[in-house]
Design a protein around this motif. Structure first.
Motif, mmCIF file in Angstrom:
data_model
loop_
_atom_site.group_PDB
_atom_site.id
_atom_site.type_symbol
_atom_site.label_atom_id
_atom_site.label_comp_id
_atom_site.label_asym_id
_atom_site.label_seq_id
_atom_site.Cartn_x
_atom_site.Cartn_y
_atom_site.Cartn_z
ATOM 1 N N GLY A 26 -17.065 0.016 28.456
ATOM 2 C CA GLY A 26 -17.774 0.097 27.182
ATOM 3 C C GLY A 26 -17.555 -1.076 26.274
ATOM 4 N N SER A 27 -17.149 -2.208 26.826
ATOM 5 C CA SER A 27 -16.850 -3.363 25.977
ATOM 6 C C SER A 27 -18.123 -4.077 25.540
ATOM 7 C CB SER A 27 -15.948 -4.352 26.722
ATOM 8 O OG SER A 27 -15.699 -5.488 25.923
ATOM 9 N N ASP A 28 -18.260 -4.269 24.231
ATOM 10 C CA ASP A 28 -19.320 -5.092 23.663
ATOM 11 C C ASP A 28 -18.720 -6.125 22.708
ATOM 12 O OD1 ASP A 28 -21.816 -3.864 24.716
ATOM 13 O OD2 ASP A 28 -21.055 -2.098 23.688
ATOM 14 N N GLY A 29 -17.443 -6.459 22.915
ATOM 15 C CA GLY A 29 -16.788 -7.400 22.026
ATOM 16 C C GLY A 29 -16.730 -6.854 20.613
ATOM 17 N N ASP A 229 -12.434 -6.314 17.933
ATOM 18 C CA ASP A 229 -12.486 -6.088 19.372
ATOM 19 C C ASP A 229 -11.483 -4.998 19.729
ATOM 20 O OD1 ASP A 229 -12.507 -6.117 22.125
ATOM 21 O OD2 ASP A 229 -12.588 -8.294 22.278
ATOM 22 N N PRO A 230 -11.942 -3.820 20.157
ATOM 23 C CA PRO A 230 -11.003 -2.720 20.416
ATOM 24 C C PRO A 230 -10.096 -2.967 21.614
ATOM 25 C CG PRO A 230 -13.220 -2.098 21.086
ATOM 26 C CD PRO A 230 -13.340 -3.413 20.368
ATOM 27 N N LEU A 231 -10.400 -3.985 22.430
ATOM 28 C CA LEU A 231 -9.543 -4.252 23.584
ATOM 29 C C LEU A 231 -8.126 -4.612 23.144
ATOM 30 C CD1 LEU A 231 -9.106 -4.707 26.629
ATOM 31 C CD2 LEU A 231 -9.864 -7.072 26.292
ATOM 32 N N ILE A 232 -8.002 -5.408 22.082
ATOM 33 C CA ILE A 232 -6.683 -5.891 21.668
ATOM 34 C C ILE A 232 -5.762 -4.730 21.270
ATOM 35 C CG2 ILE A 232 -5.433 -7.379 20.089
ATOM 36 C CD1 ILE A 232 -7.133 -8.836 22.207
ATOM 37 N N PRO A 233 -6.139 -3.884 20.312
ATOM 38 C CA PRO A 233 -5.237 -2.758 19.987
ATOM 39 C C PRO A 233 -5.070 -1.781 21.140
ATOM 40 C CG PRO A 233 -7.319 -2.565 18.791
ATOM 41 C CD PRO A 233 -7.293 -3.935 19.396
#
Length: 358
Positions: A26-29, A229-233
């Motif tokens: 679900g990554s869209d940056g 960007d939710p990937l980092i947390p």
């Protein structure tokens, strides 16, 4: 050591090191509102390589698709539901050996905006390792009350202006997204007067200085960790989960453009710095390395890809009132209690029974 490599990694079983294989779905940056998904999921799996490989082979034997590489959508097909329920269930290979961190993208936008403008700067700088409890409570209230108070059109305008305010890659320069955001807040103050969110709007309207300061920092230092960007947390919370506060963690992650060498070094520094830790977040642990590999070369990452993909779909369905009770219950043991989730009804079904209610 950090970098790319193709060969599967040996299992890490010495020196207390915990090696976790990760993937996302679900990554869209930083474009959290204009993408194809409303939920982001990041999964971590801790298994021996041989066990993971045997699990992948078992899935292939059960599904019997000629596809070279299986993805989550294979498992989500109704005809393969028994395979999915086996994988997630107590007799499946990842039960007790995997975790997934969920992010409701709309709530993440609201939470980051409120944290940036009204929260404690020390918490904001931790990029997800800790949180300002007061700002979090305000974000939950605004998220839950906003759509009904302002109507869907005006609420969407607020979400988009907040998203644009915090985007790192923004061609508008310093002033325009700030001005657009505060014009939208002014629009909300009319219908918001006398409602439970009245005070929040007044405080947001008076927070021009931190907004200007944030945009200025973005222009001065484009290498700042992205606010949106939710990937980092999610990566940070994955490390915190598996470290249990004491054990060093090495991540093996599917390749992702966000995880540059510079960004990985920033993440490692975050674990070395002192930040306040909120209730439910616990000790942080230590990130020793992030190794980027192709999912095809590591069966553990393929399992993480399965879990992230099915978790995103199950959670999104539950958020949108079309949940599958059996699948939601099967997913629940995997869900990290610090997931970024503001909707109370769906979280009561998705969140761990003993976890913190967001």
């Amino acid at each position: 050591m950090t970098g790319d490599r193709e060969e599967p990694l040996p299992a890490a079983a010495t020196g207390g090191l915990v090696e976790v294989a990760c993937d996302e779905s679900g990554s869209d940056g930083e474009n959290l509102l204009g993408g194809n998904t409303d939920v982001f999921a990041h999964a971590g799996v801790r298994l021996e390589v041989a066990v993971a490989a045997a699990s992948i082979q078992e899935i292939r034997n059960r599904i019997r698709s000629p596809a070279q590489e299986y993805k989550a959508n294979h498992l989500l097909r109704e005809k393969h539901r028994p395979v999915l329920t086996w994988l997630l269930g107590p007799l499946g290979p990842i039960h007790g050996h995997a975790q997934v961190h969920l992010t409701d993208k709309a709530f993440f936008v609201v939470g980051r905006a409120v944290d940036l403008l009204l929260g404690n700067a020390a918490h904001a700088a931790s990029a997800g390792l800790s949180r300002d409890e007061e700002a979090h409570a305000l974000a939950v209230e605004l998220y839950r009350e906003g759509p009904g108070t302002f109507g869907s059109e005006l609420w969407q305008e607020f979400l988009e202006s907040a998203n644009n305010l915090m985007r790192t890659k923004n061609l508008w320069g310093e002033r325009t997204p700030v001005e657009s955001f505060f014009r939208t807040v002014d629009k909300l103050r009319g219908p918001g007067a006398g409602t439970p969110v009245d005070d929040i709007l007044e405080r947001l309207a008076a927070a021009r200085a931190p907004a200007d300061s944030f945009r200025a920092r973005l222009l001065d230092d484009p290498a700042l960790i992205p606010a949106l960007d939710p990937l980092i947390p999610s990566v940070l919370r994955t490390v915190a989960h598996w470290s249990e506060g004491t054990r060093p963690v090495a991540l093996v992650h599917d390749r992702n453009n966000t995880l540059t060498e510079e960004r990985i070094a920033q993440l490692q520094r975050l674990f070395a710095e002192a930040h306040p830790v909120g209730p439910g977040y616990g000790p942080r642990g230590r990130l020793t390395s992030v190794t980027l590999v192709s999912s095809r070369s590591d069966a553990r990452i393929q399992l993480a890809d399965f879990l992230a993909g099915v978790a995103r779909k199950i959670a999104s369905d539950e958020l949108n009132h079309r949940g599958d009770a059996e699948l939601t219950e099967l997913l629940r043991p995997y869900v990290d209690e610090t997931s970024f989730w503001g909707d109370g009804r769906s979280w009561s079904l998705l969140g761990p029974v003993s976890g913190v209610r967001l």
